[in-house]
Design a protein around this motif. Structure first.
Motif, mmCIF file in Angstrom:
data_model
loop_
_atom_site.group_PDB
_atom_site.id
_atom_site.type_symbol
_atom_site.label_atom_id
_atom_site.label_comp_id
_atom_site.label_asym_id
_atom_site.label_seq_id
_atom_site.Cartn_x
_atom_site.Cartn_y
_atom_site.Cartn_z
ATOM 1 N N ALA A 379 11.792 -3.176 -19.108
ATOM 2 C CA ALA A 379 10.966 -4.380 -19.157
ATOM 3 C C ALA A 379 9.735 -4.183 -18.280
ATOM 4 O O ALA A 379 9.315 -3.054 -17.982
ATOM 5 N N SER A 380 9.163 -5.274 -17.844
ATOM 6 C CA SER A 380 7.973 -5.212 -16.999
ATOM 7 C C SER A 380 8.364 -4.986 -15.537
ATOM 8 O O SER A 380 9.527 -5.126 -15.148
ATOM 9 N N VAL A 381 7.364 -4.656 -14.740
ATOM 10 C CA VAL A 381 7.608 -4.407 -13.315
ATOM 11 C C VAL A 381 8.122 -5.670 -12.629
ATOM 12 O O VAL A 381 8.935 -5.605 -11.714
ATOM 13 N N ARG A 382 7.680 -6.849 -13.071
ATOM 14 C CA ARG A 382 8.115 -8.109 -12.451
ATOM 15 C C ARG A 382 9.631 -8.248 -12.490
ATOM 16 O O ARG A 382 10.242 -8.787 -11.556
ATOM 17 N N ASP A 383 10.249 -7.758 -13.543
ATOM 18 C CA ASP A 383 11.698 -7.900 -13.677
ATOM 19 C C ASP A 383 12.469 -7.053 -12.668
ATOM 20 O O ASP A 383 13.673 -7.276 -12.462
ATOM 21 N N LEU A 384 11.806 -6.071 -12.057
ATOM 22 C CA LEU A 384 12.475 -5.225 -11.075
ATOM 23 C C LEU A 384 12.448 -5.824 -9.672
ATOM 24 O O LEU A 384 13.147 -5.331 -8.773
ATOM 25 N N VAL A 385 11.642 -6.854 -9.464
ATOM 26 C CA VAL A 385 11.556 -7.495 -8.146
ATOM 27 C C VAL A 385 12.796 -8.354 -7.944
ATOM 28 O O VAL A 385 13.026 -9.306 -8.682
ATOM 29 N N ARG A 386 13.598 -8.050 -6.945
ATOM 30 C CA ARG A 386 14.884 -8.721 -6.747
ATOM 31 C C ARG A 386 14.878 -9.731 -5.602
ATOM 32 O O ARG A 386 15.813 -10.498 -5.466
ATOM 33 N N ARG A 387 13.853 -9.739 -4.777
ATOM 34 C CA ARG A 387 13.860 -10.617 -3.603
ATOM 35 C C ARG A 387 12.432 -10.941 -3.221
ATOM 36 O O ARG A 387 11.490 -10.207 -3.569
ATOM 37 N N PRO A 388 12.230 -12.035 -2.495
ATOM 38 C CA PRO A 388 10.880 -12.345 -2.007
ATOM 39 C C PRO A 388 10.395 -11.239 -1.077
ATOM 40 O O PRO A 388 11.196 -10.586 -0.394
ATOM 41 N N PRO A 389 9.109 -11.016 -1.030
ATOM 42 C CA PRO A 389 8.602 -9.904 -0.210
ATOM 43 C C PRO A 389 8.741 -10.180 1.280
ATOM 44 O O PRO A 389 8.540 -11.311 1.737
ATOM 45 N N ALA A 390 9.087 -9.150 2.037
ATOM 46 C CA ALA A 390 9.057 -9.200 3.499
ATOM 47 C C ALA A 390 7.722 -8.617 3.928
ATOM 48 O O ALA A 390 7.419 -7.453 3.646
ATOM 49 N N ILE A 391 6.912 -9.412 4.596
ATOM 50 C CA ILE A 391 5.539 -9.014 4.921
ATOM 51 C C ILE A 391 5.377 -8.903 6.435
ATOM 52 O O ILE A 391 6.228 -9.337 7.214
ATOM 53 N N VAL A 392 4.261 -8.317 6.832
ATOM 54 C CA VAL A 392 3.900 -8.245 8.243
ATOM 55 C C VAL A 392 2.395 -8.416 8.328
ATOM 56 O O VAL A 392 1.648 -8.016 7.415
ATOM 57 N N PHE A 393 1.933 -9.037 9.401
ATOM 58 C CA PHE A 393 0.504 -9.266 9.581
ATOM 59 C C PHE A 393 -0.151 -8.062 10.251
ATOM 60 O O PHE A 393 0.482 -7.344 11.041
ATOM 61 N N GLY A 394 -1.413 -7.855 9.949
ATOM 62 C CA GLY A 394 -2.119 -6.705 10.505
ATOM 63 C C GLY A 394 -2.268 -6.757 12.005
ATOM 64 O O GLY A 394 -2.367 -5.715 12.658
ATOM 65 N N ASP A 395 -2.273 -7.979 12.605
ATOM 66 C CA ASP A 395 -2.415 -8.083 14.051
ATOM 67 C C ASP A 395 -1.073 -8.168 14.768
ATOM 68 O O ASP A 395 -1.024 -8.454 15.966
ATOM 69 N N SER A 396 0.032 -7.937 14.062
ATOM 70 C CA SER A 396 1.342 -7.866 14.701
ATOM 71 C C SER A 396 1.514 -6.499 15.350
ATOM 72 O O SER A 396 0.887 -5.516 14.949
ATOM 73 N N SER A 397 2.365 -6.437 16.356
ATOM 74 C CA SER A 397 2.635 -5.146 17.001
ATOM 75 C C SER A 397 3.600 -4.329 16.151
ATOM 76 O O SER A 397 4.341 -4.867 15.323
ATOM 77 N N LEU A 398 3.582 -3.026 16.388
ATOM 78 C CA LEU A 398 4.521 -2.162 15.669
ATOM 79 C C LEU A 398 5.967 -2.471 16.058
ATOM 80 O O LEU A 398 6.874 -2.271 15.258
ATOM 81 N N ARG A 399 6.196 -2.975 17.271
ATOM 82 C CA ARG A 399 7.543 -3.368 17.660
ATOM 83 C C ARG A 399 8.017 -4.545 16.824
ATOM 84 O O ARG A 399 9.162 -4.572 16.357
ATOM 85 N N GLU A 400 7.144 -5.537 16.626
ATOM 86 C CA GLU A 400 7.508 -6.675 15.782
ATOM 87 C C GLU A 400 7.779 -6.225 14.349
ATOM 88 O O GLU A 400 8.713 -6.705 13.696
ATOM 89 N N ALA A 401 6.959 -5.300 13.868
ATOM 90 C CA ALA A 401 7.150 -4.807 12.507
ATOM 91 C C ALA A 401 8.461 -4.038 12.384
ATOM 92 O O ALA A 401 9.196 -4.182 11.394
ATOM 93 N N THR A 402 8.782 -3.215 13.401
ATOM 94 C CA THR A 402 10.035 -2.462 13.365
ATOM 95 C C THR A 402 11.240 -3.389 13.361
ATOM 96 O O THR A 402 12.189 -3.203 12.589
ATOM 97 N N ASP A 403 11.213 -4.403 14.225
ATOM 98 C CA ASP A 403 12.318 -5.368 14.264
ATOM 99 C C ASP A 403 12.447 -6.102 12.939
ATOM 100 O O ASP A 403 13.564 -6.382 12.475
ATOM 101 N N HIS A 404 11.316 -6.405 12.315
ATOM 102 C CA HIS A 404 11.339 -7.109 11.030
ATOM 103 C C HIS A 404 11.935 -6.215 9.937
ATOM 104 O O HIS A 404 12.694 -6.683 9.075
ATOM 105 N N MET A 405 11.611 -4.922 9.976
ATOM 106 C CA MET A 405 12.214 -3.986 9.019
ATOM 107 C C MET A 405 13.731 -3.967 9.149
ATOM 108 O O MET A 405 14.458 -3.973 8.152
ATOM 109 N N VAL A 406 14.197 -3.929 10.402
ATOM 110 C CA VAL A 406 15.645 -3.867 10.635
ATOM 111 C C VAL A 406 16.312 -5.153 10.163
ATOM 112 O O VAL A 406 17.369 -5.118 9.516
ATOM 113 N N ARG A 407 15.714 -6.288 10.474
ATOM 114 C CA ARG A 407 16.307 -7.561 10.062
ATOM 115 C C ARG A 407 16.385 -7.693 8.551
ATOM 116 O O ARG A 407 17.378 -8.182 8.003
ATOM 117 N N GLU A 408 15.335 -7.251 7.872
ATOM 118 C CA GLU A 408 15.273 -7.401 6.424
ATOM 119 C C GLU A 408 15.966 -6.252 5.696
ATOM 120 O O GLU A 408 16.196 -6.341 4.485
#
Length: 472
Positions: A379-408
């Motif tokens: 099917a289309s690419v949309r059908d492969l999306v299984r969950r809402p996106p986990a995003i990070v802001f450009g002005d966030s620290s890499l520590r915040e981004a790493t913790d967010h990766m682990v949580r998600e």
């Protein structure tokens, strides 16, 4: 020394309160440090050095959530000491004058000698402990054997018995000097090392201060006799020796300097204390891997952290390291078309995940390369999306981004701006985090500061409508 059991009792009380209240492990550690600092503050009326000692030897961190409770506990304990005992300094010492330049240089050099002594003292204590462990008798007899030696030493020099705060007063006042102080401190060291090495409960502060004060007084007297024009004060030399031996043995540099000042209230001694303790700390760090406080737990296989450094991931922003521009997929693209593009483009085939956007460029989700290459995905690419996106802001620290990766539980995060959180401007992957550490190592190898490679380049936004099915 009585201060060791008092500090341990205060720490145990704090830990017990944490267990009763059923707080987290981090909060229980803070309560333990607060109890230990309160015990030291109540004993010596030295609240600031008690807080520093907790930071340097117990907390291994410096942040508000742990510093504030420890400081309040130390202040309360010192207030109780002043109400019940009085506000006099713990050790009586005559007022001293400001040191000359030559005297200050001698105090700093003396700190190096005391640093070597702190290393020898530490090794001697653990050598006694190792020797008793090799004895073919049950460990319950060790204190008895040590007590025999301590008793003989006490007969030869009765002042070696007990805590010894009065001895420190005599050394700092200059009443106990010359050959007498050297012999006394040597006997005190033998008594203390055997007592502590056999497992008997006791502290390290007062005995180390006694030994270091005597050693400093002896060195100061020799220098004053050999170079009378240098202006070396034997009392200041004793104070520097007292603080420097503890700084070298425990690696609690700031706590040692402030403690010597708080317990004597001699402002003119601060500069000699800082110079002598720093030199002793340096020599100890070069000659001894672990301190007298951490050697035992290091032998048990516990990793001991001795340096406090800022986390690199806390210092860098996502925008410093995230890959931009970013390869995105349109939600309306057919999976077969995307697979053909991946097969035809080597660059695209190296990506393990792709942000998915709609026809207006808004973020829909993220799909992985494995999902796209699955032959059952027709099917289309949309059908492969299984969950809402986990995003990070450009002005966030890499520590915040790493913790967010682990949580998600994800390995990549689309990067967006706070002004428009639905527009993808870059992507951050786990390999980018490794790249940040690799650049740090390269910068350290070249002797460059970290900011020389911090890009801080603004990511380039991508308009998905410019190409199909994949936009780069």
């Amino acid at each position: 020394g009585a201060e060791g059991p008092i500090i341990a009792t205060g720490g145990a009380l704090g830990s017990f309160v944490g267990q009763v209240l059923r707080v987290s492990a981090e909060e229980r550690k803070t309560l333990l440090a607060a109890g230990a600092a309160a015990g030291m503050s109540a004993t010596f009326s030295a609240p600031v050095s008690a807080v520093l000692l907790a930071v340097e030897l117990l907390l291994f961190e410096y942040r508000a959530r742990s510093l504030v409770p420890v400081a309040l506990a130390s202040a309360a304990a010192c207030g109780a000491h002043m109400a019940l005992v009085g506000s006099a300094p713990a050790f009586t010492m005559p007022t001293v004058a400001a040191p000359s330049g030559a005297a200050l240089a001698i105090y700093v050099a003396m700190g190096g000698v005391i640093g070597l002594a702190s290393m020898l003292v530490t090794r001697a204590v653990y050598a006694v402990e190792d020797a008793f462990e090799k004895l073919p008798i049950h460990w319950m007899w060790w204190p008895a054997l040590g007590g025999v030696v301590v008793g003989f030493v006490g007969v030869a020099s009765p002042h070696t018995m007990g805590v010894g705060y009065d001895n420190i007063d005599h050394i700092l006042a200059g009443d106990l000097a010359g050959q007498a102080v050297v012999v006394f401190c040597a006997l005190k060291f033998v008594s203390w090392a055997l007592s502590l090495g056999t497992g008997t409960s006791g502290g390290t502060l007062a005995p180390l201060f006694t030994v270091g004060g005597g050693l400093g007084s002896g060195i100061g007297a020799c220098v004053a006799w050999a170079v009378p024009g240098a202006g070396v004060d034997v009392r200041v030399a004793a104070l520097v020796g007292m603080a420097a031996i503890f700084a070298g043995a425990s690696r609690a540099l700031l706590a040692s300097v402030v403690f010597a000042f708080e317990t004597t209230r001699q402002p003119m001694s601060l500069l000699p204390l800082l110079g002598g303790c720093t030199t002793a700390y340096l020599v100890s760090a070069l000659t001894m891997k672990h301190s007298i406080m951490t050697e035992k737990i290091a032998r048990r296989g516990v990793r001991v952290v001795s340096d406090y450094t800022a986390d690199l991931l806390e210092q860098l922003l996502v925008s410093d390291i995230a890959a931009a521009p970013v390869v995105v997929l349109k939600a309306s693209d057919a999976c077969e078309t995307v697979r053909a593009w991946i097969a035809a483009h080597a660059e695209g085939s190296s990506h393990q995940g792709f942000p998915v956007v709609d026809d207006e460029g808004r973020l829909v989700g993220v799909v992985t390369r494995r999902d796209l290459l699955d032959p059952r995905a027709t099917a289309s690419v949309r059908d492969l999306v299984r969950r809402p996106p986990a995003i990070v802001f450009g002005d966030s620290s890499l520590r915040e981004a790493t913790d967010h990766m682990v949580r998600e539980g994800v390995g990549r995060l689309p990067v967006v701006t706070r002004r428009d959180p639905e527009r993808v401007i870059a992507i951050l992957t786990r390999s980018d985090l490794v790249t940040a550490q690799s650049r740090r190592l390269d910068a350290e190898r070249r002797g460059e500061p970290h900011y020389t490679w911090r890009g801080r380049r603004p990511p380039t936004p991508v308009r998905p409508a410019e190409a199909a099915p994949v936009t780069r």
